[in-house]
Enzyme design. Structure first.
Site, PDB file in Angstrom:
ATOM      1  CG  ASN A   9     -39.954  72.907  -9.517  1.00  0.00           C
ATOM      2  OD1 ASN A   9     -39.872  74.111  -9.293  1.00  0.00           O
ATOM      3  ND2 ASN A   9     -39.329  71.991  -8.792  1.00  0.00           N
ATOM      4  CE  LYS A  11     -36.106  71.667 -10.440  1.00  0.00           C
ATOM      5  NZ  LYS A  11     -35.118  70.591 -10.545  1.00  0.00           N
ATOM      6  CG  HIS A  94     -37.982  69.602  -5.340  1.00  0.00           C
ATOM      7  ND1 HIS A  94     -36.627  69.527  -5.541  1.00  0.00           N
ATOM      8  CD2 HIS A  94     -38.561  69.383  -6.547  1.00  0.00           C
ATOM      9  CE1 HIS A  94     -36.400  69.278  -6.826  1.00  0.00           C
ATOM     10  NE2 HIS A  94     -37.558  69.184  -7.459  1.00  0.00           N
ATOM     11  CD  GLU A  96     -33.775  71.021  -7.263  1.00  0.00           C
ATOM     12  OE1 GLU A  96     -34.504  72.029  -7.239  1.00  0.00           O
ATOM     13  OE2 GLU A  96     -33.586  70.348  -8.297  1.00  0.00           O
ATOM     14  CD  GLU A 166     -39.548  65.833  -8.886  1.00  0.00           C
ATOM     15  OE1 GLU A 166     -39.915  66.299  -9.957  1.00  0.00           O
ATOM     16  OE2 GLU A 166     -38.881  66.480  -8.058  1.00  0.00           O
ATOM     17  N   GLY A 172     -32.467  66.642 -13.337  1.00  0.00           N
ATOM     18  CA  GLY A 172     -31.493  67.531 -13.983  1.00  0.00           C
ATOM     19  C   GLY A 172     -30.290  66.818 -14.567  1.00  0.00           C
ATOM     20  CB  SER A 213     -34.240  63.710 -17.007  1.00  0.00           C
ATOM     21  OG  SER A 213     -33.154  64.184 -16.233  1.00  0.00           O
TER      22      SER A 213
HETATM   23  P1  13P Z   1     -35.723  68.150 -14.366  1.00  0.00           P
HETATM   24  O1  13P Z   1     -36.944  67.954 -15.224  1.00  0.00           O
HETATM   25  O2  13P Z   1     -34.909  69.351 -14.761  1.00  0.00           O
HETATM   26  O3  13P Z   1     -34.913  66.884 -14.248  1.00  0.00           O
HETATM   27  O4  13P Z   1     -36.227  68.497 -12.877  1.00  0.00           O
HETATM   28  C1  13P Z   1     -37.196  67.687 -12.288  1.00  0.00           C
HETATM   29  C2  13P Z   1     -37.659  68.317 -11.047  1.00  0.00           C
HETATM   30  O5  13P Z   1     -36.914  68.465 -10.097  1.00  0.00           O
HETATM   31  C3  13P Z   1     -39.034  68.803 -10.997  1.00  0.00           C
HETATM   32  O6  13P Z   1     -39.425  69.130  -9.706  1.00  0.00           O
END
Ligand code: 13P
Length: 251
Positions: A9, A11, A94, A96, A166, A172, A213
């Site tokens: 992803n 982003k 997601h 976010e 997740e 992150g 992560s």
């Molecule tokens: P990270 O791997 O940066 O923690 O992000 C995970 C994520 O949100 C994947 O959709």
């Protein structure tokens, strides 16, 4: 029986030019892998060029979002049908988008149905926040997210949907969840909910990924758990070497 999937992803990262150079590096390193599927989810703006670049590559393309609407006066939105010109998958739900764009279960449910109508495989993200985890509500939160997002979603094949667990506190932050705990959560919460929706056999065929992560150092720990069918990788998917190294840990 479930083929591992490593999904990236990206982003809101990479211009078209940057995306092309990242994908060129990935294609060079991809040759030797077997028994694993690879999906990248770049921004919409790079999809057209990457689709051309990946035409004879095993790397699949996904979108990071779609509209719940089919077409029309929805300024700034991209429909499932438009995304399906280039993509086989779409990330939905997601954390976010839940946190920053107020996406709730009803909207995510409509987006899942829009994705299915367009022939896109939804990668549905679920996961609890730290306060929810600390107060012992993780299982209830995840069940609620699954039941809300998947209400009245029909499935004819378990390959038509993918779940990504997740936990919000692991995204992150460099703080990943414990592989055994994830595995237990998948077998005691996620698969039973899927089984209730579509039956035991289907639930055993649906892939459940872990995200949060994931990096080249901790990846093998997740993939050694039979319940974890791959990873949804954020930050480390922006670096070809790291992403390839994570894929390699499935071998
Ligand atoms: P990270 O791997 O940066 O923690 O992000 C995970 C994520 O949100 C994947 O959709």
């Amino acid at each position: 029986m479930r083929v591992p999937l490593i999904a990236g992803n990206w982003k809101m990262n990479k211009t078209e030019g940057e995306a092309i150079s990242l994908v060129r590096s990935l294609m060079q390193g991809m040759r030797s892998f077997s028994g694993v599927e690879v999906l990248i989810c770049p921004p919409f703006t790079a999809l057209s060029q990457l689709h051309k670049l990946l035409v004879s590559s095993p790397i699949m393309l996904g979108a990071q979002n779609i509209s719940d609407q089919e077409s029309g006066a929805y300024t700034g939105e991209v429909s499932g049908r438009m995304a399906a010109d280039f993509c086989s998958h779409v990330i939905l739900g997601h954390s976010e988008r839940r946190a920053y764009y107020s996406e709730g279960e009803a909207l995510i449910n409509r987006k899942i149905k829009a994705a299915r109508r367009s022939g896109l495989v939804p990668v549905l993200c679920v996961g609890e926040s730290l306060p929810e985890r600390d107060s012992g509500r993780a299982a209830a939160v995840i069940s609620g997210q699954l039941l809300g997002a998947l209400e009245n979603v029909l499935l004819t094949d378990p390959g038509e949907i993918i779940i990504a667990y997740e936990p919000v506190w692991a995204i992150g932050t460099g703080r990943s969840a414990d592989p055994q705990e994830i595995s237990d959560l998948i077998s005691t919460v996620i698969r039973p909910v899927l089984s209730g929706l579509w039956g035991e056999e289907s639930s055993q065929g649906i892939r459940v990924l872990y995200g949060g992560s994931v990096n080249p150092i901790n990846a093998r720990g997740f993939f050694s758990q039979p319940e974890i069918d791959g990873a949804l990788v954020g930050g480390a998917s922006l670096d070809a070497g790291k992403f390839l190294s994570i894929i390699e840990k499935t071998q």
